[in-house]
Structure formats: C-alpha cells, structure tokens
Design a protein around this motif. Structure first.
Motif, PDB file in Angstrom:
ATOM      1  N   SER A   3     -10.768   8.646   2.401  1.00  0.00           N
ATOM      2  CA  SER A   3      -9.350   8.369   2.570  1.00  0.00           C
ATOM      3  C   SER A   3      -8.518   9.527   2.064  1.00  0.00           C
ATOM      4  N   ILE A   4      -7.371   9.755   2.735  1.00  0.00           N
ATOM      5  CA  ILE A   4      -6.445  10.777   2.250  1.00  0.00           C
ATOM      6  C   ILE A   4      -5.993  10.386   0.845  1.00  0.00           C
ATOM      7  N   ILE A   5      -5.686   9.105   0.669  1.00  0.00           N
ATOM      8  CA  ILE A   5      -5.312   8.586  -0.650  1.00  0.00           C
ATOM      9  C   ILE A   5      -6.548   7.916  -1.227  1.00  0.00           C
ATOM     10  N   SER A   6      -6.981   8.391  -2.393  1.00  0.00           N
ATOM     11  CA  SER A   6      -8.259   7.930  -2.935  1.00  0.00           C
ATOM     12  C   SER A   6      -8.188   6.524  -3.514  1.00  0.00           C
ATOM     13  N   PHE A   7      -7.037   6.195  -4.105  1.00  0.00           N
ATOM     14  CA  PHE A   7      -6.926   4.864  -4.715  1.00  0.00           C
ATOM     15  C   PHE A   7      -5.459   4.507  -4.940  1.00  0.00           C
ATOM     16  N   PRO A   8      -5.122   3.230  -4.916  1.00  0.00           N
ATOM     17  CA  PRO A   8      -3.789   2.809  -5.353  1.00  0.00           C
ATOM     18  C   PRO A   8      -3.869   2.376  -6.824  1.00  0.00           C
ATOM     19  N   PHE A   9      -2.754   2.195  -7.449  1.00  0.00           N
ATOM     20  CA  PHE A   9      -2.726   1.660  -8.818  1.00  0.00           C
ATOM     21  C   PHE A   9      -2.366   0.185  -8.772  1.00  0.00           C
ATOM     22  N   ARG A  10      -2.993  -0.572  -9.601  1.00  0.00           N
ATOM     23  CA  ARG A  10      -2.620  -1.967  -9.763  1.00  0.00           C
ATOM     24  C   ARG A  10      -2.625  -2.284 -11.259  1.00  0.00           C
ATOM     25  N   GLU A  11      -1.888  -3.354 -11.643  1.00  0.00           N
ATOM     26  CA  GLU A  11      -1.876  -3.792 -13.045  1.00  0.00           C
ATOM     27  C   GLU A  11      -2.240  -5.270 -13.083  1.00  0.00           C
ATOM     28  N   MET A  64      -9.621   0.100   4.240  1.00  0.00           N
ATOM     29  CA  MET A  64      -8.207   0.038   3.859  1.00  0.00           C
ATOM     30  C   MET A  64      -7.635   1.390   3.466  1.00  0.00           C
ATOM     31  N   PRO A  65      -7.611   2.326   4.425  1.00  0.00           N
ATOM     32  CA  PRO A  65      -6.999   3.622   4.127  1.00  0.00           C
ATOM     33  C   PRO A  65      -5.509   3.505   3.830  1.00  0.00           C
ATOM     34  N   PHE A  66      -4.891   2.394   4.262  1.00  0.00           N
ATOM     35  CA  PHE A  66      -3.462   2.198   4.006  1.00  0.00           C
ATOM     36  C   PHE A  66      -3.231   1.149   2.916  1.00  0.00           C
ATOM     37  N   GLY A  67      -4.258   0.860   2.137  1.00  0.00           N
ATOM     38  CA  GLY A  67      -4.107  -0.100   1.052  1.00  0.00           C
ATOM     39  C   GLY A  67      -4.178  -1.528   1.567  1.00  0.00           C
ATOM     40  N   SER A  68      -3.771  -2.442   0.717  1.00  0.00           N
ATOM     41  CA  SER A  68      -3.877  -3.862   1.057  1.00  0.00           C
ATOM     42  C   SER A  68      -2.893  -4.656   0.215  1.00  0.00           C
ATOM     43  N   GLY A  69      -2.535  -5.840   0.714  1.00  0.00           N
ATOM     44  CA  GLY A  69      -1.663  -6.720  -0.072  1.00  0.00           C
ATOM     45  C   GLY A  69      -0.197  -6.382   0.098  1.00  0.00           C
ATOM     46  N   VAL A  70       0.621  -6.870  -0.813  1.00  0.00           N
ATOM     47  CA  VAL A  70       2.079  -6.750  -0.637  1.00  0.00           C
ATOM     48  C   VAL A  70       2.554  -5.302  -0.680  1.00  0.00           C
ATOM     49  N   HIS A  71       1.783  -4.418  -1.304  1.00  0.00           N
ATOM     50  CA  HIS A  71       2.198  -3.013  -1.361  1.00  0.00           C
ATOM     51  C   HIS A  71       1.466  -2.140  -0.363  1.00  0.00           C
ATOM     52  N   ALA A  72       0.795  -2.753   0.609  1.00  0.00           N
ATOM     53  CA  ALA A  72       0.121  -1.960   1.648  1.00  0.00           C
ATOM     54  C   ALA A  72       1.154  -1.060   2.330  1.00  0.00           C
ATOM     55  N   CYS A  73       0.673   0.064   2.836  1.00  0.00           N
ATOM     56  CA  CYS A  73       1.570   1.082   3.398  1.00  0.00           C
ATOM     57  C   CYS A  73       2.417   0.522   4.548  1.00  0.00           C
ATOM     58  N   PRO A  74       3.764   0.533   4.388  1.00  0.00           N
ATOM     59  CA  PRO A  74       4.608   0.044   5.483  1.00  0.00           C
ATOM     60  C   PRO A  74       4.693   1.055   6.628  1.00  0.00           C
ATOM     61  N   GLY A  75       4.234   2.291   6.378  1.00  0.00           N
ATOM     62  CA  GLY A  75       4.321   3.321   7.429  1.00  0.00           C
ATOM     63  C   GLY A  75       3.046   3.441   8.233  1.00  0.00           C
ATOM     64  N   ASN A  76       2.125   2.484   8.088  1.00  0.00           N
ATOM     65  CA  ASN A  76       0.795   2.684   8.681  1.00  0.00           C
ATOM     66  C   ASN A  76       0.816   2.768  10.203  1.00  0.00           C
ATOM     67  N   GLU A  77       1.635   1.963  10.862  1.00  0.00           N
ATOM     68  CA  GLU A  77       1.654   2.025  12.339  1.00  0.00           C
ATOM     69  C   GLU A  77       2.261   3.341  12.802  1.00  0.00           C
ATOM     70  N   LEU A  78       3.331   3.781  12.102  1.00  0.00           N
ATOM     71  CA  LEU A  78       3.952   5.062  12.438  1.00  0.00           C
ATOM     72  C   LEU A  78       2.946   6.202  12.222  1.00  0.00           C
ATOM     73  N   ALA A  79       2.237   6.145  11.085  1.00  0.00           N
ATOM     74  CA  ALA A  79       1.268   7.196  10.758  1.00  0.00           C
ATOM     75  C   ALA A  79       0.160   7.261  11.810  1.00  0.00           C
ATOM     76  N   LYS A  80      -0.313   6.096  12.261  1.00  0.00           N
ATOM     77  CA  LYS A  80      -1.393   6.081  13.258  1.00  0.00           C
ATOM     78  C   LYS A  80      -0.892   6.624  14.602  1.00  0.00           C
TER      79      LYS A  80
HETATM   80  C1  HEM Z   1      -1.962   8.954   7.258  1.00  0.00           C
HETATM   81  C2  HEM Z   1      -0.812   8.623   6.678  1.00  0.00           C
HETATM   82  C3  HEM Z   1      -0.654   7.640   5.551  1.00  0.00           C
HETATM   83  C4  HEM Z   1      -1.589   7.110   4.699  1.00  0.00           C
HETATM   84  C5  HEM Z   1      -3.118   7.353   4.674  1.00  0.00           C
HETATM   85  C6  HEM Z   1      -0.886   6.233   3.786  1.00  0.00           C
HETATM   86  C7  HEM Z   1      -1.507   5.497   2.784  1.00  0.00           C
HETATM   87  C8  HEM Z   1      -0.832   4.717   1.870  1.00  0.00           C
HETATM   88  C9  HEM Z   1      -1.472   3.972   0.797  1.00  0.00           C
HETATM   89  C10 HEM Z   1      -2.977   3.921   0.523  1.00  0.00           C
HETATM   90  C11 HEM Z   1      -0.500   3.349   0.109  1.00  0.00           C
HETATM   91  C12 HEM Z   1      -0.690   2.450  -1.129  1.00  0.00           C
HETATM   92  C13 HEM Z   1      -0.954   1.044  -0.638  1.00  0.00           C
HETATM   93  C14 HEM Z   1      -1.332   0.093  -1.753  1.00  0.00           C
HETATM   94  O1  HEM Z   1      -0.900   0.286  -2.905  1.00  0.00           O
HETATM   95  O2  HEM Z   1      -2.078  -0.894  -1.475  1.00  0.00           O
HETATM   96  C15 HEM Z   1       0.767   3.681   0.739  1.00  0.00           C
HETATM   97  C16 HEM Z   1       1.990   3.220   0.310  1.00  0.00           C
HETATM   98  C17 HEM Z   1       3.188   3.526   0.916  1.00  0.00           C
HETATM   99  N1  HEM Z   1       3.375   4.263   2.071  1.00  0.00           N
HETATM  100 FE1  HEM Z   1       1.903   5.186   3.128  1.00  0.00          FE
HETATM  101  N2  HEM Z   1       0.447   6.226   4.095  1.00  0.00           N
HETATM  102  C18 HEM Z   1       0.636   7.069   5.169  1.00  0.00           C
HETATM  103  C19 HEM Z   1       1.829   7.316   5.830  1.00  0.00           C
HETATM  104  C20 HEM Z   1       3.054   6.759   5.496  1.00  0.00           C
HETATM  105  C21 HEM Z   1       4.275   6.914   6.265  1.00  0.00           C
HETATM  106  C22 HEM Z   1       4.380   7.703   7.582  1.00  0.00           C
HETATM  107  C23 HEM Z   1       5.239   6.252   5.590  1.00  0.00           C
HETATM  108  C24 HEM Z   1       6.707   6.074   5.901  1.00  0.00           C
HETATM  109  C25 HEM Z   1       7.292   6.511   7.004  1.00  0.00           C
HETATM  110  C26 HEM Z   1       4.632   5.659   4.396  1.00  0.00           C
HETATM  111  C27 HEM Z   1       5.301   4.932   3.458  1.00  0.00           C
HETATM  112  C28 HEM Z   1       4.716   4.319   2.369  1.00  0.00           C
HETATM  113  C29 HEM Z   1       5.434   3.569   1.336  1.00  0.00           C
HETATM  114  C30 HEM Z   1       6.964   3.383   1.263  1.00  0.00           C
HETATM  115  C31 HEM Z   1       4.489   3.077   0.445  1.00  0.00           C
HETATM  116  C32 HEM Z   1       4.725   2.221  -0.823  1.00  0.00           C
HETATM  117  C33 HEM Z   1       4.596   0.740  -0.476  1.00  0.00           C
HETATM  118  C34 HEM Z   1       4.769  -0.162  -1.704  1.00  0.00           C
HETATM  119  O3  HEM Z   1       4.473   0.275  -2.821  1.00  0.00           O
HETATM  120  O4  HEM Z   1       5.181  -1.325  -1.531  1.00  0.00           O
HETATM  121  N3  HEM Z   1       3.300   5.985   4.393  1.00  0.00           N
HETATM  122  N4  HEM Z   1       0.536   4.508   1.818  1.00  0.00           N
END
Ligand code: HEM
Length: 129
Positions: A3-11, A64-80
């Motif tokens: 994964s580009i992001i290796s891990f999220p933080f949780r408490e 789960m490259p975009f995380g999971s749960g309430v803080h999962a990445c909201p940008g995941n569809e845009l990123a894909k």
């Molecule tokens: C390949 C691209 C991307 C990857 C791999 C990625 C991955 C992630 C991951 C792993 C998290 C943490 C999720 C968690 O804590 O469970 C995250 C959070 C977040 N990402 Fe992305 N992301 C990407 C692109 C984007 C884009 C394009 C946007 C906005 C346009 C975005 C906005 C955010 C935001 C705002 C959060 C924080 C969500 C929260 O804490 O509630 N990400 N992302």
C-alpha cells in the motif's frame, strides 16, 4: 499488494482484548495493511504480481489500501478514477523505460522502489523525465 499508505492510526476507546493480548484504553494501534494484504489465508501467493486476483471481489476487510471504517478514505473513488486515466494514457500514448539497471525494492521498513524508481517516459517526438 503493497500500500502507498502503510498503516492508519487508531486509538482504543476502551480496553480491547485481542487473541490474548490486552490493548488498554487510550493506547494507539497501527494496523499494518501489508500484513493483511500478504496473508495467504486471504490471497493465494500474495507476493506474486497477479492483477487477475481482483476479478473476484476480495472478502470484506481483507484488502484495504484506502483504510476501513468511519475514517476510510473519502477520496478513494476519485483516486481510482485518476489512476485509471493516468494508466490509460501511459499505456496507450507513451513508451516507458527504467533509468539505470537497478530495479529493486528498499525496505525502510516499508517497501518502496529503490531511489524512487527513476523512469523515462516519451511519446514519438517528445521526451519527459
Ligand atoms: C491512491 C490514492 C489514495 C490512497 C491510497 C489513500 C489512502 C488513504 C488512507 C489509507 C486513509 C486512512 C483511512 C483510515 O484511517 O482508515 C486515507 C484518508 C483520507 N484520504 Fe485518502 N487516499 C488516496 C487519495 C485521496 C484523495 C484523492 C483524497 C481527496 C480528494 C483523499 C482524502 C482523504 C481524507 C480527507 C482522509 C481522512 C479521512 C478521515 O480521517 O476521516 N485521499 N486515505
């Protein structure tokens, strides 16, 4: 499968017992995506580059490259979508070549291409580095 992001933080918001270990309330936890993505119970031959594995939807919470749960990445569809458009253009309009002979992975401890994987891209009449 890396994964580009290796891990999220949780408490831990309460004491949590997991497989005989106690994670006390207030402690930070870092779920490592790499360990989950490389678990052979979820993915056969996880070290092998095999995009076809995604023809079958992975089980929930195993990829789960975009995380999971309430803080999962909201940008995941845009990123894909952006990634798909970029790969489309790179594959259909550009030629690629590695710069230098070293094509290895460095672990620090998370895997990254060595020295950022310098690569040359070019169209028929133009060169981009
Ligand atoms: C390949 C691209 C991307 C990857 C791999 C990625 C991955 C992630 C991951 C792993 C998290 C943490 C999720 C968690 O804590 O469970 C995250 C959070 C977040 N990402 Fe992305 N992301 C990407 C692109 C984007 C884009 C394009 C946007 C906005 C346009 C975005 C906005 C955010 C935001 C705002 C959060 C924080 C969500 C929260 O804490 O509630 N990400 N992302």
């Amino acid at each position: 499968m890396s994964s580009i992001i290796s891990f999220p933080f949780r408490e831990a918001v309460a004491d949590v017992e997991y497989k005989g270990f106690l994670i006390p309330k207030g402690w930070k936890a870092m779920p490592l995506f790499r360990n989950i993505h490389h678990n052979p119970e979820f993915f056969s031959e996880p070290q092998k580059f095999n995009p076809s594995r995604f023809e079958v939807t992975p089980k929930p919470n195993t990829f789960m490259p975009f995380g999971s749960g309430v803080h999962a990445c909201p940008g995941n569809e845009l990123a894909k979508l952006e990634t798909m458009i970029m790969v489309h253009h790179l594959v259909t309009k550009f030629r690629w070549e590695l710069v230098g002979s070293e094509c290895r992975i460095q672990y620090g401890p998370f895997p990254l291409p060595l020295n950022g994987l310098p690569t040359k891209f070019w169209r028929e009449s133009t060169t981009y580095n």
